[in-house]
Design a protein around this motif. Structure first.
Motif, PDB file in Angstrom:
ATOM      1  N   CYS A  52      43.971   9.751   7.863  1.00 48.32           N
ATOM      2  CA  CYS A  52      44.249  10.411   6.589  1.00 48.32           C
ATOM      3  C   CYS A  52      45.205  11.587   6.782  1.00 48.32           C
ATOM      4  O   CYS A  52      45.099  12.344   7.751  1.00 48.32           O
ATOM      5  CB  CYS A  52      42.950  10.924   5.959  1.00 48.32           C
ATOM      6  SG  CYS A  52      41.839   9.619   5.390  1.00 48.32           S
ATOM      7  N   ILE A  55      43.945  14.390   1.462  1.00 45.68           N
ATOM      8  CA  ILE A  55      42.967  13.522   0.795  1.00 45.68           C
ATOM      9  C   ILE A  55      43.611  12.387   0.021  1.00 45.68           C
ATOM     10  O   ILE A  55      42.899  11.499  -0.456  1.00 45.68           O
ATOM     11  CB  ILE A  55      42.066  14.340  -0.156  1.00 45.68           C
ATOM     12  CG1 ILE A  55      42.894  14.943  -1.297  1.00 45.68           C
ATOM     13  CG2 ILE A  55      41.289  15.390   0.595  1.00 45.68           C
ATOM     14  CD1 ILE A  55      42.041  15.549  -2.390  1.00 45.68           C
ATOM     15  N   ASP A  56      44.951  12.397  -0.073  1.00 43.02           N
ATOM     16  CA  ASP A  56      45.568  11.379  -0.909  1.00 43.02           C
ATOM     17  C   ASP A  56      46.711  10.630  -0.238  1.00 43.02           C
ATOM     18  O   ASP A  56      47.528  10.005  -0.899  1.00 43.02           O
ATOM     19  CB  ASP A  56      46.060  11.994  -2.216  1.00 43.02           C
ATOM     20  CG  ASP A  56      47.016  13.158  -2.005  1.00 43.02           C
ATOM     21  OD1 ASP A  56      47.364  13.449  -0.841  1.00 43.02           O
ATOM     22  OD2 ASP A  56      47.415  13.776  -3.015  1.00 43.02           O
ATOM     23  N   CYS A  74      48.129   7.236  -1.424  1.00 43.85           N
ATOM     24  CA  CYS A  74      47.072   6.381  -1.967  1.00 43.85           C
ATOM     25  C   CYS A  74      47.345   6.119  -3.440  1.00 43.85           C
ATOM     26  O   CYS A  74      48.189   6.778  -4.072  1.00 43.85           O
ATOM     27  CB  CYS A  74      45.718   7.063  -1.819  1.00 43.85           C
ATOM     28  SG  CYS A  74      45.135   7.238  -0.119  1.00 43.85           S
ATOM     29  N   GLN A  78      42.554   6.680  -6.123  1.00 42.46           N
ATOM     30  CA  GLN A  78      42.013   6.523  -4.776  1.00 42.46           C
ATOM     31  C   GLN A  78      42.019   7.858  -4.033  1.00 42.46           C
ATOM     32  O   GLN A  78      42.713   8.806  -4.407  1.00 42.46           O
ATOM     33  CB  GLN A  78      42.836   5.505  -3.982  1.00 42.46           C
ATOM     34  CG  GLN A  78      42.780   4.090  -4.521  1.00 42.46           C
ATOM     35  CD  GLN A  78      43.623   3.139  -3.699  1.00 42.46           C
ATOM     36  OE1 GLN A  78      44.630   3.512  -3.109  1.00 42.46           O
ATOM     37  NE2 GLN A  78      43.205   1.876  -3.656  1.00 42.46           N
ATOM     38  N   GLN A  79      41.244   7.880  -2.962  1.00 44.27           N
ATOM     39  CA  GLN A  79      41.211   9.024  -2.062  1.00 44.27           C
ATOM     40  C   GLN A  79      41.111   8.505  -0.648  1.00 44.27           C
ATOM     41  O   GLN A  79      40.488   7.471  -0.391  1.00 44.27           O
ATOM     42  CB  GLN A  79      40.022   9.923  -2.390  1.00 44.27           C
ATOM     43  CG  GLN A  79      39.937  11.192  -1.551  1.00 44.27           C
ATOM     44  CD  GLN A  79      38.843  12.114  -2.036  1.00 44.27           C
ATOM     45  OE1 GLN A  79      38.787  12.463  -3.213  1.00 44.27           O
ATOM     46  NE2 GLN A  79      37.957  12.509  -1.144  1.00 44.27           N
ATOM     47  N   CYS A  80      41.735   9.211   0.309  1.00 39.94           N
ATOM     48  CA  CYS A  80      41.693   8.763   1.694  1.00 39.94           C
ATOM     49  C   CYS A  80      40.380   9.192   2.345  1.00 39.94           C
ATOM     50  O   CYS A  80      39.965  10.348   2.258  1.00 39.94           O
ATOM     51  CB  CYS A  80      42.872   9.341   2.478  1.00 39.94           C
ATOM     52  SG  CYS A  80      43.029   8.599   4.120  1.00 39.94           S
ATOM     53  N   SER A  81      39.736   8.242   3.008  1.00 38.28           N
ATOM     54  CA  SER A  81      38.496   8.510   3.743  1.00 38.28           C
ATOM     55  C   SER A  81      38.439   7.563   4.930  1.00 38.28           C
ATOM     56  O   SER A  81      38.597   6.348   4.763  1.00 38.28           O
ATOM     57  CB  SER A  81      37.276   8.301   2.841  1.00 38.28           C
ATOM     58  OG  SER A  81      36.067   8.511   3.552  1.00 38.28           O
ATOM     59  N   CYS A  85      42.560   4.186   2.086  1.00 39.78           N
ATOM     60  CA  CYS A  85      42.554   4.582   0.683  1.00 39.78           C
ATOM     61  C   CYS A  85      41.432   3.824  -0.025  1.00 39.78           C
ATOM     62  O   CYS A  85      41.415   2.589  -0.018  1.00 39.78           O
ATOM     63  CB  CYS A  85      43.904   4.280   0.032  1.00 39.78           C
ATOM     64  SG  CYS A  85      45.248   5.334   0.624  1.00 39.78           S
ATOM     65  N   LEU A  88      37.952   5.904  -5.950  1.00 40.70           N
ATOM     66  CA  LEU A  88      36.988   6.981  -6.161  1.00 40.70           C
ATOM     67  C   LEU A  88      35.642   6.439  -6.626  1.00 40.70           C
ATOM     68  O   LEU A  88      34.581   6.967  -6.266  1.00 40.70           O
ATOM     69  CB  LEU A  88      37.535   7.980  -7.176  1.00 40.70           C
ATOM     70  CG  LEU A  88      38.735   8.805  -6.720  1.00 40.70           C
ATOM     71  CD1 LEU A  88      39.327   9.563  -7.900  1.00 40.70           C
ATOM     72  CD2 LEU A  88      38.352   9.758  -5.605  1.00 40.70           C
ATOM     73  N   SER A 124      36.831  14.987 -12.708  1.00 34.30           N
ATOM     74  CA  SER A 124      38.037  15.197 -11.909  1.00 34.30           C
ATOM     75  C   SER A 124      38.752  16.484 -12.321  1.00 34.30           C
ATOM     76  O   SER A 124      38.763  16.864 -13.490  1.00 34.30           O
ATOM     77  CB  SER A 124      38.997  14.015 -12.068  1.00 34.30           C
ATOM     78  OG  SER A 124      40.220  14.265 -11.399  1.00 34.30           O
TER      79      SER A 124
END
Length: 511
Positions: A52, A55-56, A74, A78-81, A85, A88, A124
């Motif tokens: 990542c 976060i994006d 992403c 979406q969010q990077c984890s 991606c 959410l 959000s």
């Protein structure tokens, strides 16, 4: 003998001339190094690894391990984890809370037929949510409202216009509930009816992904003729078997068997189905409900005086928090003061031989309860509840003529301190004179801000402190650097509402 010769083989190793000069053999670079040209050099990253970038975005290590390729954004929702991606609406399932993307709505049986609604709040900070509501009819899921675009931190209302209320009876009614779906995480609340009326109550809703299979029904003793206690189950999956063991007899109805006190009834329901089980004028509080699949469960009374004989009667309802999420310690802050009222409590036990203690001490405590049993008392104090096994304290607001002067009955569950969060988006009821965000934190703990303003005016309750913070009607944001609890309470003439502002839903009481 010829001198040893080296040349590049591939990322991670070298070709080295054999001692007898008969050819070359591969030799790996030392740990943490990679081949670059004709030498082993320190490795920046693992070749082809994806990580990542914030976060994006994601970024990929090149084949040599000496640099990252340009980052890739992403998707919008979406969010990077963990280097990927992820949507959410999937990511929130890894740490469940009252925030979700799919919720259910049901028109609760009330004193009279009035508009009910689900309100949603977009949690959000940056994304606009696209939210739609569905109903199942004519053999298919039908879009009945939306999509509505809900801005960050704002709210929207979905009216439950059909069908008519199920009536004050036991009934299995297929395909008669609603599903609310969003592409961005939300919070949601059911209002019955939507605006302040002489018989309103409301409930925080839990998302589909956080529902469980084990419940104990919170209701109250019916005190007004023709206004029964009941519970509702809304199916999330076809073929769900619902079993209930009530402390009193529950009535037969269309598709529902009569069940004797302490016996067990069973009904199979499907997605979108409504099961309503009524106990008439008997109190079904403490009914143990077990499901083969997770489902939506609410305990209610059509209209009730708290206590009996104190006017006026009001509808009460609470979406039951599953047993899996019950805890051992609760801050039982009494509702924001209206007048000279008393505060009514029931404490429900989740297991046999549960010992419940209260500070400051109340008559009859410590109390030992078995699973599904409860003890009822009134007080003017705010309390700390402790138990050696999981419990659920529920507060019941007194009728306004008992000394409150406004408000009338409502019911709401407490949140165990183990399930506090550090950020909440929440939405008030509509048409009330007074709205409160009741904040619970550790004594002397980190500041809590509501809409950017630091909350003040705390009073001590054991090792915690509570503030009754007045807020305006609408959507709000509360946040802190440390976990805290929050409840929403609203008053106006002859009605009120109350529910938790949210909670973490970690399984701390496996069943």
């Amino acid at each position: 003998m010829r001198a040893r010769q080296q040349q590049r083989l591939r990322p991670g190793g070298l070709l080295t001339c054999k001692q007898d000069c008969s050819g070359y053999e591969p030799v790996a670079c030392p740990m943490g190094q990679n081949c670059l040209g004709d030498a082993c050099v320190a490795q920046l990253c693992l070749p082809d690894e994806v990580v990542c970038e914030g976060i994006d975005q994601t970024k990929k290590c090149n084949a040599q391990g000496d640099a990252f390729e340009p980052p890739v954004a992403c998707g919008l929702t979406q969010q990077c984890s963990g280097g990927a991606c992820i949507e959410l609406c999937e990511l929130i399932k890894s740490d469940p809370s009252s925030v979700g993307c799919v919720f259910r709505g049901n028109k609760m049986q009330n004193f009279i037929e009035e508009p009910s609604a689900v309100t949603v709040g977009n949690v959000s900070k940056t994304l606009t949510a696209s939210v739609s509501m569905y109903y199942f009819e004519n053999g298919a899921e039908q879009l009945v409202s939306g999509p509505l675009m809900v801005m960050p931190g704002k709210s929207a209302q979905f009216d439950l216009l059909k069908p008519a209320q199920p009536g004050p009876v036991s009934v299995l009614r297929p395909d008669s509930t609603f599903k609310i779906v969003s592409n961005v995480p939300l919070v949601a609340y059911l209002h019955s009816p939507i605006k302040a009326a002489a018989h309103n109550d409301s409930s925080m809703l839990l998302p589909d992904h956080a529902q469980q299979k084990n419940y104990i029904i919170p209701a109250f003793t019916p005190s007004v003729g023709g206004n029964p206690a009941y519970f509702n189950v809304v199916g999330l999956k076809d073929g769900t078997e619902v079993s209930w063991t009530p402390p009193v007899a529950t009535a037969a109805g269309n598709g529902v068997p009569a069940v004797a006190a302490k016996a067990t009834g069973k009904v199979v329901i499907g997605d979108y189905d409504l099961l309503q089980v009524s106990s008439g004028q008997s109190d079904l509080s403490g009914t143990i409900v077990s499901l083969s699949e997770p489902a939506w469960v609410v305990g209610a009374v059509q209209c009730v005086n708290v206590p009996a004989g104190v006017t006026f009667c009001d509808h009460i309802e609470e979406q039951a928090i599953p047993l899996e999420y019950w805890g051992l310690t609760y801050v039982g802050a009494h509702a924001p003061k209206r007048g000279n009222e008393s505060y009514w409590w029931r404490v429900y036990a989740g297991e046999d031989n549960t010992t419940v203690s209260i500070v400051p001490a109340q008559p009859g405590f410590p109390k030992v309860l078995n699973k599904g049993q409860f003890t009822e008392f009134k007080t003017k104090d705010s309390l700390i509840f402790d138990a050696d096994k999981p419990i659920m304290p529920v507060q019941y607001l007194e009728g306004q003529d008992g000394g409150a002067g406004t408000g009338d009955p409502a019911s709401y569950q407490m949140v165990p301190v183990e399930q506090f969060l550090d950020r909440y988006v929440f939405v008030t009821g509509i048409g009330y004179n007074l709205h409160y965000a009741q904040v619970v934190r550790d004594k002397g703990g980190a500041d809590v801000k509501v809409d950017g303003v630091v909350v003040t005016g705390y009073y001590a309750v054991g090792a915690y402190e509570v503030a009754d913070w007045k807020i305006n009607e609408g959507s709000h944001l509360a946040e802190s650097d440390a976990p805290f609890g929050i409840y929403q309470v609203g008053y106006t003439g002859v009605t009120s509402y109350a529910y938790p502002g949210g909670l973490r839903l970690k399984v701390i009481n496996p069943q």
